[in-house]
Design a protein around this motif. Structure first.
Motif, short mmCIF file in Angstrom:
data_model
loop_
_atom_site.label_atom_id
_atom_site.label_comp_id
_atom_site.label_asym_id
_atom_site.label_seq_id
_atom_site.Cartn_x
_atom_site.Cartn_y
_atom_site.Cartn_z
N GLN A 3 5.34 81.16 56.47
CA GLN A 3 4.07 80.99 57.17
C GLN A 3 4.38 80.25 58.46
O GLN A 3 4.96 79.17 58.45
CB GLN A 3 3.06 80.21 56.35
N PHE A 4 3.99 80.82 59.59
CA PHE A 4 4.27 80.24 60.89
C PHE A 4 3.16 79.29 61.35
O PHE A 4 3.42 78.28 61.96
CB PHE A 4 4.49 81.33 61.94
N SER A 5 1.91 79.63 61.07
CA SER A 5 0.79 78.79 61.49
C SER A 5 -0.36 78.91 60.49
O SER A 5 -0.83 80.02 60.22
CB SER A 5 0.31 79.20 62.88
N ASP A 36 -0.54 86.04 61.15
CA ASP A 36 0.66 85.22 61.11
C ASP A 36 1.93 86.04 61.40
O ASP A 36 2.86 85.53 62.01
CB ASP A 36 0.77 84.53 59.76
N SER A 67 3.14 76.52 65.97
CA SER A 67 4.22 77.17 65.22
C SER A 67 5.56 77.14 65.96
O SER A 67 6.55 77.64 65.45
CB SER A 67 3.85 78.63 64.92
#
Length: 97
Positions: A3-5, A36, A67
C-alpha cells in the motif's frame, strides 16, 4: 500487496474533503488520485529517491506526496487552491501516525 498511500481511495479522499468542508472545484479541473496502484506506477516510473528534490504541481490532499520514499526528500508543492494547503499537512500527518 504494497500500500503506497492510505489516502488513495475514494472513501479516504471524500472523508478528508468533508472533514475540512471542501469539494473539488470544476473551475480548476481538480481531480484526486484514488487508485493506489496508479500511485505505485507513478513512483516506479519517476524513480524518485531520497536525494531528489520533488516539485509536485497540484498536490491536493497529499495522496502522492505522502507516499514518497523516505522522510528526507525535499518536497515543494505548487497550487492554485490555497485552501487545501493545510489539509496536505494534516492529512499526511494523520496517515503517518
Amino acid at each position: 500487496m504494497t500500500q503506497f498511500s492510505a489516502l488513495a481511495t475514494p472513501t479516504a479522499t471524500r472523508a478528508v474533503l468533508e472533514r475540512f468542508g471542501l469539494a473539488p472545484k470544476k473551475a480548476f479541473g481538480q481531480n484526486f488520485l484514488v487508485n493506489d496502484s496508479v500511485i505505485g506506477r507513478i513512483l516506479d516510473l519517476s524513480e524518485v529517491s531520497e536525494a531528489d528534490t520533488v516539485l509536485e504541481v497540484g498536490p491536493g490532499i497529499g495522496t502522492l506526496s505522502s507516499s514518497m520514499p523516505g522522510s528526507s526528500y525535499r518536497w515543494s508543492g505548487m497550487r492554485l487552491c490555497w485552501m487545501c494547503w493545510s489539509i496536505r499537512w494534516l492529512s499526511c500527518a494523520t496517515v503517518s501516525s
